[in-house]
Motif scaffolding. Structure first.
Motif, PDB file in Angstrom:
ATOM      1  N   UNK A 150      25.183  29.757  63.002  1.00 59.45           N
ATOM      2  CA  UNK A 150      26.057  28.879  62.594  1.00 59.45           C
ATOM      3  C   UNK A 150      26.447  29.364  61.130  1.00 59.45           C
ATOM      4  N   UNK A 151      27.620  30.043  60.907  1.00 56.00           N
ATOM      5  CA  UNK A 151      28.028  30.597  59.589  1.00 56.00           C
ATOM      6  C   UNK A 151      29.203  29.862  58.792  1.00 56.00           C
ATOM      7  N   UNK A 152      29.163  29.435  57.860  1.00 52.42           N
ATOM      8  CA  UNK A 152      29.985  28.777  57.126  1.00 52.42           C
ATOM      9  C   UNK A 152      30.537  29.717  55.911  1.00 52.42           C
ATOM     10  N   UNK A 153      31.871  29.865  56.104  1.00 54.07           N
ATOM     11  CA  UNK A 153      32.423  30.971  54.955  1.00 54.07           C
ATOM     12  C   UNK A 153      33.528  30.076  54.018  1.00 54.07           C
ATOM     13  N   UNK A 154      33.599  30.440  52.819  1.00 55.63           N
ATOM     14  CA  UNK A 154      34.693  30.001  52.064  1.00 55.63           C
ATOM     15  C   UNK A 154      34.862  30.305  50.736  1.00 55.63           C
ATOM     16  N   UNK A 155      35.870  30.274  50.155  1.00 48.69           N
ATOM     17  CA  UNK A 155      36.202  30.773  48.761  1.00 48.69           C
ATOM     18  C   UNK A 155      35.177  30.205  47.953  1.00 48.69           C
ATOM     19  N   UNK A 156      34.819  28.858  47.955  1.00 47.89           N
ATOM     20  CA  UNK A 156      34.007  27.961  47.087  1.00 47.89           C
ATOM     21  C   UNK A 156      32.918  27.926  47.448  1.00 47.89           C
ATOM     22  N   UNK A 157      31.914  27.406  46.809  1.00 49.60           N
ATOM     23  CA  UNK A 157      30.593  27.011  47.446  1.00 49.60           C
ATOM     24  C   UNK A 157      30.666  25.625  47.980  1.00 49.60           C
ATOM     25  N   UNK A 158      29.790  25.268  48.989  1.00 50.87           N
ATOM     26  CA  UNK A 158      30.153  23.748  49.688  1.00 50.87           C
ATOM     27  C   UNK A 158      29.689  22.947  48.373  1.00 50.87           C
ATOM     28  N   UNK A 159      30.496  21.875  48.524  1.00 53.90           N
ATOM     29  CA  UNK A 159      30.140  20.847  47.333  1.00 53.90           C
ATOM     30  C   UNK A 159      30.497  21.216  45.994  1.00 53.90           C
ATOM     31  N   UNK A 160      31.457  22.056  45.812  1.00 50.30           N
ATOM     32  CA  UNK A 160      31.834  22.842  44.511  1.00 50.30           C
ATOM     33  C   UNK A 160      32.261  21.731  43.521  1.00 50.30           C
ATOM     34  N   UNK A 161      32.772  20.732  44.023  1.00 53.23           N
ATOM     35  CA  UNK A 161      33.432  19.682  43.288  1.00 53.23           C
ATOM     36  C   UNK A 161      32.220  18.415  42.827  1.00 53.23           C
ATOM     37  N   UNK A 162      31.154  18.652  43.234  1.00 52.51           N
ATOM     38  CA  UNK A 162      30.162  17.719  43.174  1.00 52.51           C
ATOM     39  C   UNK A 162      29.313  17.776  41.869  1.00 52.51           C
ATOM     40  N   UNK A 163      28.668  16.739  41.496  1.00 51.90           N
ATOM     41  CA  UNK A 163      27.594  17.162  40.301  1.00 51.90           C
ATOM     42  C   UNK A 163      26.489  17.876  40.949  1.00 51.90           C
ATOM     43  N   UNK A 168      23.424  19.257  49.259  1.00 57.56           N
ATOM     44  CA  UNK A 168      24.336  19.700  50.287  1.00 57.56           C
ATOM     45  C   UNK A 168      23.617  20.939  50.608  1.00 57.56           C
ATOM     46  N   UNK A 169      23.484  21.793  49.874  1.00 52.88           N
ATOM     47  CA  UNK A 169      22.983  23.224  49.884  1.00 52.88           C
ATOM     48  C   UNK A 169      21.352  23.160  50.833  1.00 52.88           C
ATOM     49  N   UNK A 170      20.763  22.131  50.378  1.00 54.39           N
ATOM     50  CA  UNK A 170      19.407  22.232  50.996  1.00 54.39           C
ATOM     51  C   UNK A 170      19.315  21.741  52.593  1.00 54.39           C
ATOM     52  N   UNK A 171      20.535  20.956  52.571  1.00 58.34           N
ATOM     53  CA  UNK A 171      20.644  20.256  53.999  1.00 58.34           C
ATOM     54  C   UNK A 171      20.893  21.370  54.846  1.00 58.34           C
ATOM     55  N   UNK A 172      22.115  22.101  54.493  1.00 55.16           N
ATOM     56  CA  UNK A 172      22.688  23.111  55.383  1.00 55.16           C
ATOM     57  C   UNK A 172      21.594  24.296  55.581  1.00 55.16           C
ATOM     58  N   UNK A 173      20.970  24.606  54.494  1.00 51.41           N
ATOM     59  CA  UNK A 173      19.648  25.436  54.515  1.00 51.41           C
ATOM     60  C   UNK A 173      18.735  24.966  55.719  1.00 51.41           C
ATOM     61  N   UNK A 174      18.208  23.693  55.706  1.00 50.63           N
ATOM     62  CA  UNK A 174      17.379  23.168  56.594  1.00 50.63           C
ATOM     63  C   UNK A 174      18.012  23.267  57.956  1.00 50.63           C
TER      64      UNK A 174
END
Length: 401
Positions: A180-193, A200-206
């Motif tokens: 699974x490849x997730x593509x986007x202009x912004x980082x996942x969770x960019x609007x979060x603290x 989010x990044x750790x979960x996607x990596x896992x």
């Protein structure tokens, strides 16, 4: 225009609700429940299908998970509301008519426009022909069928917003045999603290999701996607979650719309050009003190309820009250056993606090499962649907009306 029925010359006020999503159902159930208390109001709900679409769970349907069959006509039983199944093909705001499937015409005195939004398949070449959207249960089921046919291969998820994150995580968890490849202009969770974003990044990596941020898909091909700069990524299936668009029917009807085609409303959610039309949910450009609302279930349902309350007040000869709404959370599922909830200020900016892991899973599931029971409660107790955060100083519009 009103109609006279029977020898008693009872005047019936016809309210037609277009769309039975989260916002439309909130308006229809609230109106019908309140209308039962008096004579003279007929509520008609128009939707393309009888099944209620749980848009917050479409990423689950897309991975073959079976959801409950929620029937719109069954929910409306006992309210007195009529259900009409069909596609809305035209609205005549001057004649106050709605055309259904090109061959039926409904007349209204008040219209509630809640046709919502769908994935924008027109912004990037090839999306419409080669990518799977998540605009309906049928879209999600088509993707689930495709994923089930793949014994191996690559799935590209275009768009790193909340839908893209949830979909990528769900696919990776349910189909570990796929890349699974997730593509986007912004980082996942960019609007979060930072804490929530890192989670989010750790979960996607896992889960093994390959994240490519800062990229732009310029074309979807039969066997992959092309990025700005010329790079191509091979794919056996492409899910498109980047951007939404609304129906062009409102603009074609002559209603005042914004640059995205959403109906511009006044403080009571009435069209600024046609006050007998109320716009709700994704179909409406609703201004609050922090700016124009963006489409989510948490804001959509309150708009539907408020439109119903406004109509009810007008029918009683009263002035409708201004609508105010403040955001309060951003819940994101990361597969079935993980999630993150970023709490927000009323203007949707992130607060410091967030939930993660099992507690976030329970919170997210409670939120996702709440609309249908809420509709049921409103049938019996209409006032139960009229509670949501008003947003305090964040939502006050400081301009003369």
């Amino acid at each position: 225009m009103s109609t006279q029925q029977g020898t008693g010359m009872t005047v019936t006020h016809r309210v037609v609700v277009l769309g039975a999503g989260y916002a439309g159902m909130s308006a229809a159930v609230q109106l019908a429940a309140r209308g039962k208390r008096r004579q003279g109001v007929q509520v008609t709900v128009v939707n393309a299908q009888e099944r209620f679409t749980e848009r917050m769970r479409l990423h689950m349907t897309a991975t073959g998970q079976q959801l409950a069959e929620l029937s719109i006509p069954e929910l409306l039983e006992g309210t007195g509301a009529r259900f009409v199944r069909g596609w809305v093909t035209a609205v005549d705001a001057d004649a106050k008519t709605v055309r259904i499937d090109d061959d039926r015409v409904l007349h209204y005195d008040t219209l509630v426009y809640g046709l919502g939004s769908v994935a924008d398949a027109s912004a990037v070449p090839g999306v419409e022909d080669h990518a799977y959207p998540l605009s309906s249960a049928q879209d999600a089921e088509a993707l689930a069928e495709r994923l089930g046919q793949l014994g191996s291969g690559t799935v590209v998820v275009g768009g790193s917003g909340l839908t893209g994150i949830e979909s990528a995580a769900e696919i990776a968890e349910r189909h570990p045999e796929l890349d699974v490849v997730l593509l986007g202009r912004a980082e996942p969770g960019a609007a979060m603290k930072p804490k929530a974003k890192a989670y989010v990044h750790a979960a996607l990596d896992r889960l093994g999701v390959q994240v490519r941020a800062g990229v732009e898909v310029v074309k979807v091909l039969p066997d992959g996607v092309e990025l700005a700069g010329g790079e191509s990524i091979a794919a056996d299936a492409v899910l498109w979650t980047s951007g939404t668009r609304v129906s062009p029917l409102a603009a074609a009807a002559g209603l005042a719309v914004d640059q995205r085609g959403r109906i511009v409303t006044d403080a009571a959610l009435r069209s600024v050009s046609h006050p007998d039309v109320y716009a709700i949910g994704d179909a409406a450009a609703i201004r609050q003190g922090y700016g124009v609302m963006h489409g989510t279930c948490q804001g959509g349902m309150p708009t539907g309820v408020h439109a119903a309350l406004s109509i009810d007040r007008v029918l009683k000869g009263k002035q409708p009250k201004p609508f105010r709404f403040g955001y309060y959370h951003t819940p994101v599922s990361l597969g079935r056993g993980d999630a993150v909830v970023q709490f927000t200020r009323p203007d949707d900016s992130p607060r410091r606090i967030c939930l993660t892991g099992r507690m976030a899973v329970r919170y997210k599931e409670t939120v996702t499962a709440s609309p249908w029971p809420t509709f049921g409660r409103m049938k019996k107790m209409p006032a139960s649907g009229a509670f949501w955060p008003r947003g305090g100083r964040y939502t006050r519009v400081r301009e003369a009306r």
